[in-house]
Design an enzyme around this catalytic site. Structure first.
Site, PDB file in Angstrom:
ATOM      1  N   SER A   2       0.799  -1.231   0.000  1.00  0.00           N
ATOM      2  CA  SER A   2       0.000   0.000   0.000  1.00  0.00           C
ATOM      3  C   SER A   2       0.830   1.279   0.000  1.00  0.00           C
ATOM      4  O   SER A   2       0.275   2.354  -0.249  1.00  0.00           O
ATOM      5  CB  SER A   2      -0.923   0.018   1.207  1.00  0.00           C
ATOM      6  OG  SER A   2      -2.060  -0.751   0.941  1.00  0.00           O
TER       7      SER A   2
ATOM      8  N   LYS B 241       0.624   3.491  -2.945  1.00  0.00           N
ATOM      9  CA  LYS B 241      -0.520   4.384  -3.174  1.00  0.00           C
ATOM     10  C   LYS B 241      -0.112   5.856  -3.116  1.00  0.00           C
ATOM     11  O   LYS B 241      -0.681   6.699  -3.798  1.00  0.00           O
ATOM     12  CB  LYS B 241      -1.611   4.109  -2.127  1.00  0.00           C
ATOM     13  CG  LYS B 241      -2.273   2.752  -2.315  1.00  0.00           C
ATOM     14  CD  LYS B 241      -3.120   2.358  -1.124  1.00  0.00           C
ATOM     15  CE  LYS B 241      -3.798   1.010  -1.393  1.00  0.00           C
ATOM     16  NZ  LYS B 241      -4.322   0.358  -0.203  1.00  0.00           N
TER      17      LYS B 241
ATOM     18  N   TYR C 129      -2.888  -2.092 -10.491  1.00  0.00           N
ATOM     19  CA  TYR C 129      -2.846  -1.778  -9.057  1.00  0.00           C
ATOM     20  C   TYR C 129      -2.051  -2.850  -8.294  1.00  0.00           C
ATOM     21  O   TYR C 129      -1.175  -2.530  -7.469  1.00  0.00           O
ATOM     22  CB  TYR C 129      -4.281  -1.660  -8.511  1.00  0.00           C
ATOM     23  CG  TYR C 129      -4.343  -1.715  -7.007  1.00  0.00           C
ATOM     24  CD1 TYR C 129      -3.856  -0.669  -6.226  1.00  0.00           C
ATOM     25  CD2 TYR C 129      -4.845  -2.841  -6.357  1.00  0.00           C
ATOM     26  CE1 TYR C 129      -3.889  -0.738  -4.844  1.00  0.00           C
ATOM     27  CE2 TYR C 129      -4.879  -2.916  -4.974  1.00  0.00           C
ATOM     28  CZ  TYR C 129      -4.394  -1.869  -4.220  1.00  0.00           C
ATOM     29  OH  TYR C 129      -4.400  -1.935  -2.850  1.00  0.00           O
TER      30      TYR C 129
ATOM     31  N   TYR D 147      -4.603   4.322   7.853  1.00  0.00           N
ATOM     32  CA  TYR D 147      -5.961   3.748   7.891  1.00  0.00           C
ATOM     33  C   TYR D 147      -6.750   4.239   9.093  1.00  0.00           C
ATOM     34  O   TYR D 147      -6.669   5.404   9.441  1.00  0.00           O
ATOM     35  CB  TYR D 147      -5.885   2.212   7.841  1.00  0.00           C
ATOM     36  CG  TYR D 147      -5.031   1.743   6.706  1.00  0.00           C
ATOM     37  CD1 TYR D 147      -5.413   2.002   5.397  1.00  0.00           C
ATOM     38  CD2 TYR D 147      -3.819   1.115   6.928  1.00  0.00           C
ATOM     39  CE1 TYR D 147      -4.625   1.613   4.338  1.00  0.00           C
ATOM     40  CE2 TYR D 147      -3.022   0.720   5.872  1.00  0.00           C
ATOM     41  CZ  TYR D 147      -3.437   0.974   4.585  1.00  0.00           C
ATOM     42  OH  TYR D 147      -2.656   0.605   3.546  1.00  0.00           O
TER      43      TYR D 147
ATOM     44  N   VAL E 280       0.984  -3.674   3.918  1.00  0.00           N
ATOM     45  CA  VAL E 280       0.643  -4.916   4.604  1.00  0.00           C
ATOM     46  C   VAL E 280       1.845  -5.878   4.712  1.00  0.00           C
ATOM     47  O   VAL E 280       1.829  -6.801   5.513  1.00  0.00           O
ATOM     48  CB  VAL E 280      -0.572  -5.557   3.883  1.00  0.00           C
ATOM     49  CG1 VAL E 280      -0.145  -6.237   2.600  1.00  0.00           C
ATOM     50  CG2 VAL E 280      -1.338  -6.469   4.789  1.00  0.00           C
TER      51      VAL E 280
END
Ligand code: DON
Length: 335
Positions: free
Chosen positions: A78, A81, A208, A260, A278
């Site tokens: 992630s 991103k 992605y 998050y 992750v």
């Protein structure tokens, strides 16, 4: 430029911090990530997965400090991103990106299937739904600055951030990701049916997951963070990875949404823009000063690296890095 003596002192203190955080922390670790099987839930034996641990720091002058196994490879996941959001801003401009994805913390887990219904868009680009939207923007962008295959554009940007031309997709990770992508696939199709995503969903999903599967090490992570800390220019190569005008937007979204549903606690306790992945990476940016990379795969209930969180919190405390800290005490560099 720190003197040799200062450099040695920083290394000694970093080593001491590393050793302290190396101690087991069973009570807090709830999850390990394994690219082959997805998420290993609490109760499964962590085995060798629990040991990797590295901390890398890079100042905006290009000074580097390490502790632990800084050259162990892991998937960016992630953390990608952040960079793809930057690419979308460059390719499409702020207004068009804002039409597709907001900048509001969702308060939900990274993979939750909730949307900002008032604006018919994902809440922010740091959760999966928002990242699918920014990836699609990069994928669909056309024009002078956006020539070439979208994956090559993403890789080229990541390589500029890291100053590492060797960054590549780890095909094993990608294969495992695409095999277990039901939730992301469902999210993407739902988004298309609601008009949040256009085009070939499978191609966007694969792009992605490929960006998530790019292999980095802890030094790469710290360099990427230092590049953001340095206004978008890599401190070692001098190469520009992100136009200066977009750095503020990227850091703002990291600050409010990067960790998050722990983002509020992170802002309160650590106070530095950051993003986790992750696979156990945490990248934190101290604007104008420092990039921090931590890698350790044990995850907490929010999906953030347990050691990554603890190390960043202590570094922030000891170096007075919190954006609202009232002093600039410098315990690591000081006497
Ligand atoms: O979208 C996914 O499921 C992963 N490939 C990336 C997730 C991730 O890193 C979320 N982070 N904590």
């Amino acid at each position: 430029m720190p003197t040799q003596a200062i450099r040695q002192r920083v290394n000694r203190r970093l080593e001491e911090l590393y050793r302290r955080h190396l101690l087991p922390h069973d009570g807090e670790v709830v999850t390990y990530y394994n690219s082959g099987t997805g998420y290993n839930k609490l109760g499964q034996t962590a085995g060798a997965e629990r040991s990797p641990f590295a901390i890398s720091l890079m100042t905006t002058d290009g000074e580097v400090f390490h502790a632990g196994e800084h050259d162990l490879p892991f998937a960016l996941q992630s953390i990608s991103k952040v960079f793809v959001y930057g690419l979308a801003l460059e390719a499409c401009g702020r207004d068009r990106v804002l039409e597709r994805v907001g900048v509001e913390p969702s308060g939900d887990a990274f993979n939750s299937i909730v949307f900002d219904e008032r604006n018919n868009r994902p809440y922010n680009p740091m959760v999966n739904a928002g990242a699918l939207a920014t990836t699609a923007l990069v994928e669909g962008a056309e024009g002078a600055h956006t020539a070439g295959h979208p994956l090559e554009r993403i890789l080229a940007a990541l390589r500029r951030y890291a100053g590492n031309r060797g960054l590549e997709v780890d095909e094993g990770t990608f294969e495992a990701e695409i095999r277990s992508a039901d939730r992301n696939r469902a999210t993407a199709y739902l988004m298309r049916s609601d008009g949040m995503l256009a085009g070939d969903v499978e191609a966007t999903l694969a792009l992605y997951l490929r960006q998530c599967s790019v292999r980095v090490d802890c030094l790469d992570l710290a360099t990427m963070a230092a590049t953001l800390a340095n206004g978008g220019a890599n401190p070692i190569t001098g190469e520009r990875a992100l136009a200066r005008r977009h750095v503020r937007d990227v850091l703002s979204v990291m600050h409010t949404c990067g960790m998050y549903d722990f983002a509020g606690q992170w802002a309160y306790r650590v106070g530095i823009p950051a993003k986790s992945g992750v696979s156990g990476g945490v990248m934190a940016v101290v604007p104008g000063k420092l990039g921090i990379g931590v890698f350790s795969p044990g995850l907490d209930a929010y999906g953030n690296s347990v050691r990554g969180t603890a190390v960043c919190e202590e570094l922030s405390e000891r170096l007075g890095l919190h954006v609202f800290a009232d002093s600039d005490e410098d315990a690591l560099l000081g006497p």
